[in-house]
Design a protein around this motif. Sequence first.
Motif, PDB file in Angstrom:
ATOM      1  N   LEU A   5       0.856  -1.184   0.000  1.00 34.26           N
ATOM      2  CA  LEU A   5       0.000   0.000   0.000  1.00 34.26           C
ATOM      3  C   LEU A   5       0.890   1.231   0.000  1.00 34.26           C
ATOM      4  CD1 LEU A   5      -2.684   1.538   0.270  1.00 34.26           C
ATOM      5  CD2 LEU A   5      -2.551   1.155   2.750  1.00 34.26           C
ATOM      6  N   VAL A   6       0.708   2.100  -0.981  1.00 35.44           N
ATOM      7  CA  VAL A   6       1.494   3.331  -1.093  1.00 35.44           C
ATOM      8  C   VAL A   6       0.553   4.518  -0.926  1.00 35.44           C
ATOM      9  CG1 VAL A   6       3.067   4.707  -2.492  1.00 35.44           C
ATOM     10  CG2 VAL A   6       3.093   2.199  -2.678  1.00 35.44           C
ATOM     11  N   ILE A   7       0.769   5.314   0.129  1.00 33.41           N
ATOM     12  CA  ILE A   7      -0.031   6.521   0.351  1.00 33.41           C
ATOM     13  C   ILE A   7       0.858   7.714   0.049  1.00 33.41           C
ATOM     14  CG2 ILE A   7      -1.543   7.749   1.918  1.00 33.41           C
ATOM     15  CD1 ILE A   7      -1.811   5.254   3.580  1.00 33.41           C
ATOM     16  N   GLU A   8       0.628   8.336  -1.094  1.00 33.87           N
ATOM     17  CA  GLU A   8       1.491   9.397  -1.616  1.00 33.87           C
ATOM     18  C   GLU A   8       0.631  10.349  -2.433  1.00 33.87           C
ATOM     19  OE1 GLU A   8       3.812  11.977  -2.652  1.00 33.87           O
ATOM     20  OE2 GLU A   8       5.064  10.384  -1.790  1.00 33.87           O
ATOM     21  N   ASP A   9       0.663  11.653  -2.111  1.00 35.16           N
ATOM     22  CA  ASP A   9      -0.218  12.600  -2.788  1.00 35.16           C
ATOM     23  C   ASP A   9       0.389  13.198  -4.048  1.00 35.16           C
ATOM     24  OD1 ASP A   9       1.612  14.070  -1.197  1.00 35.16           O
ATOM     25  OD2 ASP A   9       0.308  15.837  -1.320  1.00 35.16           O
ATOM     26  N   ASP A  10       1.690  13.043  -4.264  1.00 35.25           N
ATOM     27  CA  ASP A  10       2.312  13.564  -5.477  1.00 35.25           C
ATOM     28  C   ASP A  10       2.145  12.534  -6.598  1.00 35.25           C
ATOM     29  OD1 ASP A  10       4.338  15.635  -6.712  1.00 35.25           O
ATOM     30  OD2 ASP A  10       5.106  13.644  -7.203  1.00 35.25           O
ATOM     31  N   ALA A  11       1.428  12.927  -7.651  1.00 39.14           N
ATOM     32  CA  ALA A  11       1.075  11.982  -8.716  1.00 39.14           C
ATOM     33  C   ALA A  11       2.307  11.412  -9.411  1.00 39.14           C
ATOM     34  CB  ALA A  11       0.164  12.671  -9.734  1.00 39.14           C
ATOM     35  N   VAL A  28       0.781  -3.261  -6.236  1.00 36.09           N
ATOM     36  CA  VAL A  28       0.800  -1.952  -5.597  1.00 36.09           C
ATOM     37  C   VAL A  28      -0.622  -1.400  -5.515  1.00 36.09           C
ATOM     38  CG1 VAL A  28       1.686   0.402  -5.692  1.00 36.09           C
ATOM     39  CG2 VAL A  28       3.126  -1.504  -6.443  1.00 36.09           C
ATOM     40  N   VAL A  29      -1.025  -1.034  -4.303  1.00 36.20           N
ATOM     41  CA  VAL A  29      -2.329  -0.408  -4.073  1.00 36.20           C
ATOM     42  C   VAL A  29      -2.069   1.068  -3.778  1.00 36.20           C
ATOM     43  CG1 VAL A  29      -4.409  -0.376  -2.655  1.00 36.20           C
ATOM     44  CG2 VAL A  29      -3.256  -2.562  -3.154  1.00 36.20           C
ATOM     45  N   PRO A  30      -2.496   1.989  -4.658  1.00 35.84           N
ATOM     46  CA  PRO A  30      -2.198   3.418  -4.459  1.00 35.84           C
ATOM     47  C   PRO A  30      -3.308   4.151  -3.710  1.00 35.84           C
ATOM     48  CG  PRO A  30      -3.076   3.088  -6.653  1.00 35.84           C
ATOM     49  CD  PRO A  30      -3.070   1.726  -5.988  1.00 35.84           C
ATOM     50  N   ALA A  31      -2.904   5.157  -2.940  1.00 32.22           N
ATOM     51  CA  ALA A  31      -3.839   6.067  -2.290  1.00 32.22           C
ATOM     52  C   ALA A  31      -3.199   7.443  -2.287  1.00 32.22           C
ATOM     53  CB  ALA A  31      -4.145   5.609  -0.868  1.00 32.22           C
ATOM     54  N   THR A  32      -4.029   8.478  -2.401  1.00 31.13           N
ATOM     55  CA  THR A  32      -3.495   9.835  -2.511  1.00 31.13           C
ATOM     56  C   THR A  32      -3.771  10.709  -1.292  1.00 31.13           C
ATOM     57  OG1 THR A  32      -5.500  10.500  -3.716  1.00 31.13           O
ATOM     58  CG2 THR A  32      -3.582   9.830  -5.027  1.00 31.13           C
ATOM     59  N   ASP A  33      -4.462  10.176  -0.286  1.00 30.59           N
ATOM     60  CA  ASP A  33      -4.649  10.916   0.959  1.00 30.59           C
ATOM     61  C   ASP A  33      -4.763   9.928   2.105  1.00 30.59           C
ATOM     62  OD1 ASP A  33      -7.638  10.551   1.855  1.00 30.59           O
ATOM     63  OD2 ASP A  33      -7.740  10.960  -0.292  1.00 30.59           O
ATOM     64  N   GLY A  34      -4.589  10.433   3.330  1.00 34.58           N
ATOM     65  CA  GLY A  34      -4.530   9.549   4.482  1.00 34.58           C
ATOM     66  C   GLY A  34      -5.818   8.797   4.756  1.00 34.58           C
ATOM     67  N   ARG A  35      -6.953   9.460   4.600  1.00 32.16           N
ATOM     68  CA  ARG A  35      -8.224   8.816   4.935  1.00 32.16           C
ATOM     69  C   ARG A  35      -8.551   7.670   3.990  1.00 32.16           C
ATOM     70  NH1 ARG A  35     -12.521  13.059   6.399  1.00 32.16           N
ATOM     71  NH2 ARG A  35     -11.010  13.232   8.120  1.00 32.16           N
ATOM     72  N   SER A  36      -8.370   7.900   2.689  1.00 29.13           N
ATOM     73  CA  SER A  36      -8.616   6.812   1.736  1.00 29.13           C
ATOM     74  C   SER A  36      -7.576   5.707   1.912  1.00 29.13           C
ATOM     75  CB  SER A  36      -8.602   7.338   0.304  1.00 29.13           C
ATOM     76  OG  SER A  36      -7.321   7.855  -0.040  1.00 29.13           O
ATOM     77  N   GLY A  37      -6.353   6.096   2.298  1.00 25.78           N
ATOM     78  CA  GLY A  37      -5.321   5.097   2.553  1.00 25.78           C
ATOM     79  C   GLY A  37      -5.707   4.147   3.672  1.00 25.78           C
TER      80      GLY A  37
END
Length: 240
Positions: A5-11, A28-37
């Motif tokens: 799981l990668v939580i990273e907001d920079d595309a 790889v499971v992507p997330a762009t903010d903490g809550r969705s992560g």
Amino acid sequence: MSKLLVIEDDADTLAVIQVLLSHGGHEVVPATDGRSGLRLLHEHKPDVLILDIGLPVMDGWQVLERVRDISDLPILILTGRGQEREKVRGLRAGADDYLVKPFSRAELTARVEALLRRAGAASWAEDVYDDGVVRVEPATRTVFVEDQDVHLTPTEFRLLNTLVRHAGNVLSSSQLLSLVWDDPTGLSPERVKFAILRLRRRIGGDLANSPIEAVRGVGYRYRPPAQRQDGREAVSSRRH
């Protein structure tokens, strides 16, 4: 196949990580903010979390705290904040590793692979350790202190198991990094220091009575009850 799981907001950074780790055979499971992560964490139950700190909605520190409340998941903090105090804060909060941007692809891959090795089945001795106060059962990865079940993270378990298997002997920070963290370079001794502090809190007792003793300038050792009792008697006899 390992799930990351990668939580990273920079595309752009997220895309690079996805391509790099996918080519390494990982899902790889992507997330762009903490809550969705956090939602994806519950849904996918990944093997490793790669966590940025400067996240929208819920920052990385909050995510780290939430994850540590519910999971032993190995966590790699990946951030542009390279100040020592930030690294110390991350390790103290329970992160397993800390990588500063910009990073090399080879280093990121190596760090993730090291976390996956430590998260997998370790080749511990199967004998149960029991000194009458602390009991460590490698087969089930359980720990009891005075017959009370104590919950430890994987890193804390490996650290305690390593110390009790060398009971009475002093292990340097470099030795512990190699044995527990699979880090033969010995370049992150602060990681050991904060893991020892967390482990002491987990198994109880104040600093003076902790079975895990810091030997100034050398390292750390686990002292079984018999050795601690002998030490107190020796001190008492010298006083008299």
